[in-house]
Design an enzyme around this catalytic site. Structure first.
Site, PDB file in Angstrom:
ATOM      1  N   ASP A  64      47.253  41.664  36.250  1.00  0.00           N
ATOM      2  CA  ASP A  64      46.551  40.472  36.743  1.00  0.00           C
ATOM      3  C   ASP A  64      47.055  40.154  38.157  1.00  0.00           C
ATOM      4  O   ASP A  64      48.255  40.022  38.383  1.00  0.00           O
ATOM      5  CB  ASP A  64      46.809  39.287  35.802  1.00  0.00           C
ATOM      6  CG  ASP A  64      46.012  38.058  36.215  1.00  0.00           C
ATOM      7  OD1 ASP A  64      44.910  37.855  35.698  1.00  0.00           O
ATOM      8  OD2 ASP A  64      46.513  37.295  37.069  1.00  0.00           O
ATOM      9  N   ASP A  85      39.945  40.322  38.888  1.00  0.00           N
ATOM     10  CA  ASP A  85      41.358  40.499  39.233  1.00  0.00           C
ATOM     11  C   ASP A  85      42.228  40.947  38.071  1.00  0.00           C
ATOM     12  O   ASP A  85      43.447  40.926  38.187  1.00  0.00           O
ATOM     13  CB  ASP A  85      41.917  39.211  39.849  1.00  0.00           C
ATOM     14  CG  ASP A  85      42.436  38.228  38.819  1.00  0.00           C
ATOM     15  OD1 ASP A  85      41.796  38.065  37.770  1.00  0.00           O
ATOM     16  OD2 ASP A  85      43.497  37.634  39.075  1.00  0.00           O
ATOM     17  N   GLU A  86      41.627  41.327  36.959  1.00  0.00           N
ATOM     18  CA  GLU A  86      42.504  41.660  35.844  1.00  0.00           C
ATOM     19  C   GLU A  86      41.885  42.687  34.918  1.00  0.00           C
ATOM     20  O   GLU A  86      40.665  42.768  34.781  1.00  0.00           O
ATOM     21  CB  GLU A  86      42.901  40.373  35.130  1.00  0.00           C
ATOM     22  CG  GLU A  86      42.271  40.045  33.851  1.00  0.00           C
ATOM     23  CD  GLU A  86      42.647  38.627  33.407  1.00  0.00           C
ATOM     24  OE1 GLU A  86      43.182  38.510  32.318  1.00  0.00           O
ATOM     25  OE2 GLU A  86      42.377  37.652  34.142  1.00  0.00           O
TER      26      GLU A  86
HETATM   27  N1  DCP Z   1      38.690  31.593  39.448  1.00  0.00           N
HETATM   28  C1  DCP Z   1      37.667  30.671  39.653  1.00  0.00           C
HETATM   29  N2  DCP Z   1      37.575  29.553  38.856  1.00  0.00           N
HETATM   30  C2  DCP Z   1      38.480  29.335  37.854  1.00  0.00           C
HETATM   31  C3  DCP Z   1      39.523  30.249  37.635  1.00  0.00           C
HETATM   32  C4  DCP Z   1      39.596  31.386  38.462  1.00  0.00           C
HETATM   33  O1  DCP Z   1      36.840  30.881  40.535  1.00  0.00           O
HETATM   34  N3  DCP Z   1      38.389  28.231  37.102  1.00  0.00           N
HETATM   35  C5  DCP Z   1      38.795  32.769  40.354  1.00  0.00           C
HETATM   36  C6  DCP Z   1      39.754  32.508  41.484  1.00  0.00           C
HETATM   37  C7  DCP Z   1      40.994  33.269  41.133  1.00  0.00           C
HETATM   38  C8  DCP Z   1      40.462  34.399  40.289  1.00  0.00           C
HETATM   39  O2  DCP Z   1      39.289  33.899  39.643  1.00  0.00           O
HETATM   40  O3  DCP Z   1      41.707  33.721  42.272  1.00  0.00           O
HETATM   41  C9  DCP Z   1      41.446  34.881  39.254  1.00  0.00           C
HETATM   42  O4  DCP Z   1      41.765  33.837  38.364  1.00  0.00           O
HETATM   43  P1  DCP Z   1      43.190  33.700  37.703  1.00  0.00           P
HETATM   44  O5  DCP Z   1      43.046  32.755  36.564  1.00  0.00           O
HETATM   45  O6  DCP Z   1      43.748  35.049  37.410  1.00  0.00           O
HETATM   46  O7  DCP Z   1      44.081  32.946  38.798  1.00  0.00           O
HETATM   47  P2  DCP Z   1      44.728  33.470  40.132  1.00  0.00           P
HETATM   48  O8  DCP Z   1      44.650  34.949  40.264  1.00  0.00           O
HETATM   49  O9  DCP Z   1      44.151  32.707  41.270  1.00  0.00           O
HETATM   50  O10 DCP Z   1      46.249  33.003  39.975  1.00  0.00           O
HETATM   51  P3  DCP Z   1      47.384  33.588  39.011  1.00  0.00           P
HETATM   52  O11 DCP Z   1      48.460  34.058  39.937  1.00  0.00           O
HETATM   53  O12 DCP Z   1      47.833  32.428  38.178  1.00  0.00           O
HETATM   54  O13 DCP Z   1      46.783  34.677  38.188  1.00  0.00           O
HETATM   55 CA    CA Z   2      42.894  36.674  36.039  1.00  0.00          CA
HETATM   56 CA    CA Z   3      45.241  36.301  38.597  1.00  0.00          CA
END
Ligand code: DCP
Ligand code: CA
Ligand code: CA
Length: 365
Positions: free
Chosen positions: A8, A103-104
């Site tokens: 992730d 992203d995962e």
């Molecule tokens: N995303 C979004 N709306 C949300 C959650 C996520 O648009 N409610 C998008 C933005 C994030 C991406 O999806 O960058 C990946 O979500 P993640 O939950 O994996 O969060 P992040 O990668 O941003 O942070 P982390 O380091 O906690 O994984």
């Molecule tokens: Ca994710």
């Molecule tokens: Ca993420």
């Protein structure tokens, strides 16, 4: 025993923005709706998280919490490009890659194209390659013997973590785990469980299968298993696209047909572009309309031949729009989807795989 890796990306959209504009590094950065719109935070940098800002929060609220935060609109093309890059790295190690989002992904590396004997070493190598080949983005990895535990593991030491959950560690970790972290338990279920005094894994563990099913319905059995470290779901490689589409929520509800038709034209061009990139053409065009009161309707039409051009998609969508109440009832969201594709070509099989029977997380960590 299987070897599963869950990868992730850290603060994904925000990290891509920082990579492309290094002057943003170290600052509270929010990607998503701008502060004075009715948009929400898509994600934010770890610096912004210290202010209590998180995904899904209203951008206006985030602005209150941290007035000096920098807001940027999302650039999906850049995120998709990074996503494609990491996916092609995954495929160097195994064909069993199941993406959950941009992203995962889960990887089953029990059978491993590179012959790396340890899942941990594989995960470390993948992390290194992601960093090198995406211009410095970091990922967190979880390694374990099933999908659920691998995902839990990747979340334990974020950002830039590498966490292994060995069979003998699973029980202790699961007992302490807040129930909101059990995959599939959303905020609503979490609330209702908390109200019954069920807060962590240990509380779930105490319940019988019957009690769990009474609380959680059909998924009771699944949770009975995972809280005991049992999850036999298999990593399913990405399925073929069944449809391609786009939709958008307006800042303000729209009644004006000219504006709706213009949006449809733009969306049709986007979908046509996506179809061509994926070498697909479809016969069925579906229009989705959500009215101001959230009532949602769809209207579809199937054509005689497969099409992938913006004009045909746009014209069909426009005709479908006339079959809705748009123009009289204010519209909140509109979207276009194309489906009913050609039969996909059978995929060519890789034969470079070889089997790696022993399972050892231990040696290096
Ligand atoms: N995303 C979004 N709306 C949300 C959650 C996520 O648009 N409610 C998008 C933005 C994030 C991406 O999806 O960058 C990946 O979500 P993640 O939950 O994996 O969060 P992040 O990668 O941003 O942070 P982390 O380091 O906690 O994984
Ligand atoms: Ca994710
Ligand atoms: Ca993420």
């Amino acid at each position: 025993m299987r070897k599963i890796i869950h990868i992730d990306m850290d603060a994904f959209y925000a990290s891509v923005e920082v990579r492309d504009n290094p002057s943003l590094r170290g600052k509270p950065l929010i990607v998503g709706g701008l502060p004075h719109s009715r948009g929400v935070v898509a994600t934010c940098s770890y610096e912004a998280r210290k202010f209590g800002i998180h995904s899904g929060m209203a951008s206006s609220r985030a602005h209150q919490l941290c007035p000096e935060a920098i807001f940027l609109p999302p650039r999906f093309d850049a995120y998709r490009a990074a996503s494609n890059r990491i996916r092609s790295i995954f495929l160097d190690y195994t064909d069993l890659v199941e993406p959950l989002s941009l992203d995962e992904a889960y990887l089953d590396v029990t059978v491993n194209k590179r012959g790396i004997p340890y899942a941990t070493r594989t995960a470390r190598e993948i992390k290194k390659r992601i960093r090198r080949e995406t211009g410095g983005l970091t990922a967190s990895a979880g390694v374990s013997y099933n999908m659920f535990l691998a995902k839990i593991a990747s979340d334990l030491h974020k950002p830039n973590g590498l966490t292994v959950i060995r069979p003998e560690d699973a029980h202790e970790i699961l007992m302490k785990l807040p129930i909101g972290k059990f995959f599939g338990i959303g905020p609503v279920t979490e609330k209702s469980l908390t109200a019954r005094g069920i807060r962590i894994g240990a509380d779930l563990f105490r319940l019988s299968l019957k009690e769990l099913c009474a609380l959680l319905g059909k998924s009771g059995e699944y949770y009975y298993g995972i809280v005991r470290g049992n999850d036999d779901r298999e990593v399913m490689p990405e399925r073929e696209h069944k449809s391609l589409g786009t939709e958008c929520t307006f800042e303000h509800d729209i009644t004006d047909m000219t504006e709706l038709v213009a949006t449809l034209a733009q969306q049709s061009a986007e979908v046509a572009d996506d179809l061509r990139k994926n070498e697909l053409a479809g016969k069925t065009i579906t229009l989705k309309v959500k009215y101001f009161n959230f009532r949602t309707v769809t209207r579809s039409r199937s054509l005689d031949s497969h099409i992938d051009d913006a004009e045909t998609i746009g014209e069909t969508a426009r005709n479908l729009l006339l079959k809705t109440e748009a123009g009289t009832v204010p519209v909140r969201l509109i979207g276009v989807t194309v489906s009913n594709f050609h039969d996909p070509k059978p995929e060519e099989k890789e034969d470079a795989n070889f089997f790696q029977p022993e399972f050892d997380f231990g040696e290096e960590l």
